[in-house]
Each structure stands twice: as structure tokens, then as C-alpha cells.
Design a protein around this motif. Structure first.
Motif, PDB file in Angstrom:
ATOM      1  N   TYR A 188       0.839  -1.203   0.000  1.00  0.00           N
ATOM      2  CA  TYR A 188       0.000   0.000   0.000  1.00  0.00           C
ATOM      3  C   TYR A 188       0.876   1.256   0.000  1.00  0.00           C
ATOM      4  O   TYR A 188       0.691   2.155  -0.820  1.00  0.00           O
ATOM      5  N   ALA A 189       1.842   1.305   0.931  1.00  0.00           N
ATOM      6  CA  ALA A 189       2.716   2.478   1.043  1.00  0.00           C
ATOM      7  C   ALA A 189       3.544   2.672  -0.226  1.00  0.00           C
ATOM      8  O   ALA A 189       3.746   3.807  -0.680  1.00  0.00           O
ATOM      9  N   SER A 190       3.993   1.581  -0.821  1.00  0.00           N
ATOM     10  CA  SER A 190       4.814   1.671  -2.032  1.00  0.00           C
ATOM     11  C   SER A 190       4.003   2.178  -3.223  1.00  0.00           C
ATOM     12  O   SER A 190       4.504   2.970  -4.026  1.00  0.00           O
ATOM     13  N   PHE A 191       2.744   1.733  -3.360  1.00  0.00           N
ATOM     14  CA  PHE A 191       1.894   2.226  -4.444  1.00  0.00           C
ATOM     15  C   PHE A 191       1.635   3.720  -4.271  1.00  0.00           C
ATOM     16  O   PHE A 191       1.655   4.472  -5.243  1.00  0.00           O
ATOM     17  N   LEU A 192       1.417   4.123  -3.028  1.00  0.00           N
ATOM     18  CA  LEU A 192       1.177   5.539  -2.763  1.00  0.00           C
ATOM     19  C   LEU A 192       2.434   6.354  -3.067  1.00  0.00           C
ATOM     20  O   LEU A 192       2.368   7.403  -3.710  1.00  0.00           O
ATOM     21  N   GLN A 193       3.591   5.839  -2.629  1.00  0.00           N
ATOM     22  CA  GLN A 193       4.867   6.522  -2.836  1.00  0.00           C
ATOM     23  C   GLN A 193       5.237   6.595  -4.318  1.00  0.00           C
ATOM     24  O   GLN A 193       5.593   7.657  -4.821  1.00  0.00           O
ATOM     25  N   ALA A 194       5.134   5.492  -5.012  1.00  0.00           N
ATOM     26  CA  ALA A 194       5.615   5.429  -6.389  1.00  0.00           C
ATOM     27  C   ALA A 194       4.625   5.994  -7.406  1.00  0.00           C
ATOM     28  O   ALA A 194       5.023   6.659  -8.360  1.00  0.00           O
TER      29      ALA A 194
END
Length: 194
Positions: A117-123
């Protein structure tokens, strides 16, 4: 996945057309049901088909239901990453060296959910909760596989895949082994039904 093919939302099996719910969150629900040890195999198949086919009429025989489940799983849910083919100077495909560690899993969709979740938001600036019911499974998998190296999920994958080398200091090896223990995957396998 081919960019010139539409995302799958229906298919024909044994001359019957089915609508297929391939939203990534629905597929994750299917995985949850398939890994539920309290359910029997036929219950897992029934629930999985109900989720994917939205309670459409199923084949009468259990063998046909099993075949339908396996067809859906093999053709629409599971897609293995293909290794690149290397060729010799004459254009012949060369065999790839096989390393047992290369087959080791480095990600678990359930255990790593918050990192994904955090990676999709970040990237990508994509809130996966807002995409529930709309982002196709194949889109999700493509974005997950293409996460940039600076995301938290890719960092954890690098930790899990790390192997000591002769140039590493004892302190670095100790630190990496601690990180690997902290981020170790639970041994959960999801397989197709025979």
C-alpha cells in the motif's frame, strides 16, 4: 499480459460464457479463501467461484467445477514471470543456470499488505483502498512488479534476497541477518486444486 489485449472481464468455458470479477481486491479475497485451513477443498472451490463469477450458475458436476476453477486460476489469476531468453552467436537459445535461491519467494501479498500500500502511494500516488473494485488484477500485478527500487517494498525484497559476500564486514552481515529475520516471510503457499 499484452498491452494490445483488453483486460479480461469475461471468458467462455465449455461453451458457456462467464462474467469474471478480476478486481485485485476480489482476487485477494479468493486467495484468503483458498488458504483457509478450516475449509474443505470443495468449499474453497465453491467460494472462489462464487467470488469470481458473482454467483452465476455453475456446472452441475464437481469435476467440471474443479476444471473451471483450474482454468480460471491458470489463465487469469496466475501468470508466471518469464525469464528472458539469451541466445548464443548462432541464435540458439542458451540454457539458464538454475539456482534454488532464485525460486525463493520474496513477497507475500497478505503479510506485506501495508508495505505494498505504502509503495503504491509513494511510487504512483495510487491509494489502493480507493481502487478496490476497479483496478484489475493484471494492472495491480504489473504495477507491483514494476515498483521502483526506492520504495519500501523493494527495499524489503532486497533484504529478503540478500546473500553475504566475501566483501561484507561481519557487522554488515550481522545487521542484514537481523533485518532478514525481522522481515522473514511466513511459509504460506497457495496452490491450484487437483
Amino acid at each position: 499480459m499484452r498491452l494490445n489485449d483488453p483486460l479480461v472481464t469475461s471468458f467462455t468455458f465449455n461453451d458457456v460464457e462467464y462474467e469474471l470479477d478480476m478486481s485485485f481486491d476480489n482476487i485477494l479475497d479468493v486467495f484468503d479463501q483458498m488458504s483457509d485451513e478450516n475449509l474443505r477443498v470443495y468449499e474453497k472451490i465453491s467460494i472462489g467461484l462464487q467470488l469470481l463469477l458473482d454467483n452465476q450458475e455453475l456446472p452441475a458436476s464437481w469435476q467440471e467445477r474443479i476444471d473451471l476453477w483450474n482454468y480460471i486460476y491458470d489463465n487469469f489469476i496466475l501468470f508466471e514471470e518469464k525469464e528472458p531468453i539469451t541466445y548464443d552467436r548462432k541464435g540458439n537459445p542458451m540454457p539458464l543456470p538454475k539456482d534454488e535461491e532464485d525460486d525463493k519467494r520474496h513477497i507475500d501479498l497478505e503479510q506485506d499488505a501495508e508495505y505494498i500500500y505504502a509503495s503504491f502511494l509513494q511510487a504512483y500516488n495510487i491509494n489502493l483502498y480507493e481502487k478496490q473494485g476497479s483496478m484489475h488484477w493484471h494492472e495491480f500485478k504489473a504495477l507491483l512488479n514494476g515498483l521502483p527500487s526506492n520504495t519500501i517494498m523493494q527495499g524489503i525484497i532486497q533484504i529478503r534476497a540478500w546473500k553475504p559476500s566475501k566483501h561484507d564486514t561481519p557487522k554488515h552481515i550481522e545487521d542484514m541477518k537481523k533485518l532478514q529475520a525481522k522481515h522473514a516471510l511466513h511459509d504460506i503457499d497457495r496452490e491450484e486444486v487437483d
